[in-house]
Each structure stands twice: as C-alpha cells, then as structure tokens.
Design an enzyme around this catalytic site. Sequence first.
Site, mmCIF file in Angstrom:
data_model
loop_
_atom_site.group_PDB
_atom_site.id
_atom_site.type_symbol
_atom_site.label_atom_id
_atom_site.label_comp_id
_atom_site.label_asym_id
_atom_site.label_seq_id
_atom_site.Cartn_x
_atom_site.Cartn_y
_atom_site.Cartn_z
ATOM 1 N N ASN A 1 -3.491 -10.635 60.594
ATOM 2 C CA ASN A 1 -2.748 -11.414 59.608
ATOM 3 C C ASN A 1 -3.449 -11.197 58.274
ATOM 4 O O ASN A 1 -4.570 -11.680 58.065
ATOM 5 C CB ASN A 1 -2.746 -12.895 59.989
ATOM 6 N N GLU B 1 2.166 -11.707 58.272
ATOM 7 C CA GLU B 1 2.145 -12.388 56.980
ATOM 8 C C GLU B 1 1.892 -11.391 55.851
ATOM 9 O O GLU B 1 1.034 -11.569 54.998
ATOM 10 C CB GLU B 1 1.122 -13.517 56.950
ATOM 11 N N TYR C 1 4.970 -12.985 63.893
ATOM 12 C CA TYR C 1 4.351 -14.014 63.062
ATOM 13 C C TYR C 1 5.161 -15.270 63.374
ATOM 14 O O TYR C 1 6.176 -15.563 62.746
ATOM 15 C CB TYR C 1 4.424 -13.644 61.582
ATOM 16 N N ASP D 1 0.130 -13.015 65.068
ATOM 17 C CA ASP D 1 -0.267 -14.394 64.817
ATOM 18 C C ASP D 1 0.696 -15.295 65.576
ATOM 19 O O ASP D 1 1.865 -15.416 65.225
ATOM 20 C CB ASP D 1 -0.217 -14.681 63.311
ATOM 21 N N ASP E 1 -7.811 -14.603 55.170
ATOM 22 C CA ASP E 1 -8.461 -15.742 55.813
ATOM 23 C C ASP E 1 -8.358 -15.664 57.336
ATOM 24 O O ASP E 1 -8.774 -16.583 58.039
ATOM 25 C CB ASP E 1 -7.906 -17.074 55.294
ATOM 26 N N HIS E 2 -7.805 -14.562 57.851
ATOM 27 C CA HIS E 2 -7.780 -14.277 59.279
ATOM 28 C C HIS E 2 -8.672 -13.076 59.569
ATOM 29 O O HIS E 2 -8.901 -12.220 58.705
ATOM 30 C CB HIS E 2 -6.367 -13.939 59.750
#
Length: 340
Positions: free
Chosen positions: A77, A105, A179, A218, A324-325
């Site tokens: 992601n 994403e 996602y 995700d 942030d993943h």
Amino acid sequence: MPPATKKRRAAESDAGTSPSDTEAASQSQSQAKRAKVADTPSQDAKAPNGQPINKVLPTNISFPPRTEGTLRFAAWNVCGLSAAQKKGFRHYVEAEDPDILVLTETKVNNQPVDPALKASFPHHAWSISDKKTYSGTAVLSKHKPISVTKTLPGHPDPNHVKGRIVTLEFEGCYVICTYVTNAGQNLKTLKEKNTWNEHFTVYIRDLDKKKPVIWTGDMNVAPTAKDIANAKSNWNKSAGYTLDETEAFKNILDPPESSEGAGKFVDVWRQLHPDEQHYTYFSYRFNCRTKGIGWRLDMFVLSERIVDKVKMCEIRNEIYGASDHLPVVMEIDSGLVTGN
C-alpha cells in the site's frame, strides 16, 4: 493536540487509523518524552514489538536473492504513488525486483507513464477510481496473464468497486489484488463494508473451485488481537477490528459447515509467524512507528492446497517512510503462475 478536522479524520479512516489508536498514542507521549527517544534512532533500535523504528527508507536497500524455482510477489500500500515516488519507491522496487508487484491505494487518476516500471513489468493492470486521488489498485507483472478483470460480480454499486480490485488469471492460479473498502470513521460505512465482504466471499470461493487463488493487498482488517497493538480499546469501535469484519475474514479462511463445497484459505504470514506481533501499517501521527503502535492489514491469503508451495513470506520491516505501510513479500513455486 486539537481534534482532527473532518477531512483529516476521513483520510485517516481510509488509511486504517482509529480513534482508539490516536488516544493510546497520545497517552503514551509522556512516556516517550521521559524516554528521550532520539529523532534519528540507531540502525539497530527496535520498537517494543520488535520492529525497527526508522521513519525514512534506508540509504542502502538489499535483500537475499529469490529461492531457485520460485517467483517473488511484493504487495505494498503506497498511500499515493506520486508521493511514494518522491520518497524512495523506485529504490525499494529495484532492490526487491519482484516478478509480480501489487500496489494498493495508488490514488492515481490515470495510468502512470513510468518508463522504468514499464521496462521492469511489461504487463500492467490498473484499476482507477472515478473519485479523484482516491483508492486505486494495480498489478504489474513480468509474466503475461491469460485474462484481467476489474469487477466484483454481484456487487450492487460498480462505482464503489472501481479502484479496489484487480484479478489476473494465470496458467496455474488466480491472483486477486484488493484495497478492501473501509468501515469508516465511527463505523459509518460498515454496512458498505459488509456488502463488499458478502460478494467478495462468494467471488473468491467461486474462483477457488476453478484454480487455486493468491489473494493479496490491503485487506483493511486486523484478523486477530495479535494483529493490532491496542486490541482491547479498539474492539468493535474501530474500522478494521469489528466483529463483522473479523468474522467475514475468518469465514473465508475456514468456511462454516453451511458453506458446502467451499475451500479453505490460509493467512500465510501468520501461519509462518504464529506468535509475532508485527504490523504493516503505522500512522504518521503521534510517533506510532517508534512506539510500535500499528496494525497488520496487508497480507497474502492462499488457497489451502497450495500453501506447501510457499518458500518465504515476510514483512519488509525496514521499508517505511515512502508510505505509512510496509511491503509484504512472498516466494512461491513458479509453476503456479507459468504452468510449468
């Protein structure tokens, strides 16, 4: 800290952040101050759960070569492809050199024109949302698929599906990239999430009856208490960790007796790491990375009958900062894709 704006709350919800996580992180700020955590931690520093605490990608990235006779999958992601490309995306992909790269994403409005990606992955499948800079999935492959679909059969709202799913059929298996829709701030879209889960469960079971399935991306669910840092405070309150969502995921892995003929699936990383509490998502806010406050939302779920063909499945713990993943990787016998 002042409360989040409505716009920011919505963005955090789609990324997997929960109100309870925010509160827990805020409460632990005083502990972090007392501990005097360095802004630039040492290379070997670890969070309480054992994962690294770096906030930018390492300068030098390298991984062991793939096991002979396998293909390497990487699922990531990227929290906006354009933003990730400015923070080291290319360096990770070059170092990993996967045979199949799954992105979620992406937030792209059109299929990107990236000569380097095209050179590495001649076969592209992008699913793009009608809503600008929102969701988005892609599968980039060195191997040509038999077919590509971007729909979720039976779902009553095709616009809700766009940007959230891509399925590639290969000689020996299906690869599904998702996602998965989010249950939203204050669970306001849990009903929509339940609709997605209902139709996706039928879909993955139908495909599994034809060929084995590799489902990745995700999932927007923390399957168990081991997959979320603050399980008790988040239970049935936060998107991704409700009874509806965890039961839907569990029923894919181990179908109830009423689901006659449905095959079982396996959460591969969890099977290989039964006791580790490692996560794939850490909010950028409240120093969550340093404190080890995260969620395991990104995974590989495989038809049970092909799990013995997996040679490796790992979370790339150091690859944080471009998103942030964290990426998740898997190596599996090449014949499942190539048919040889």
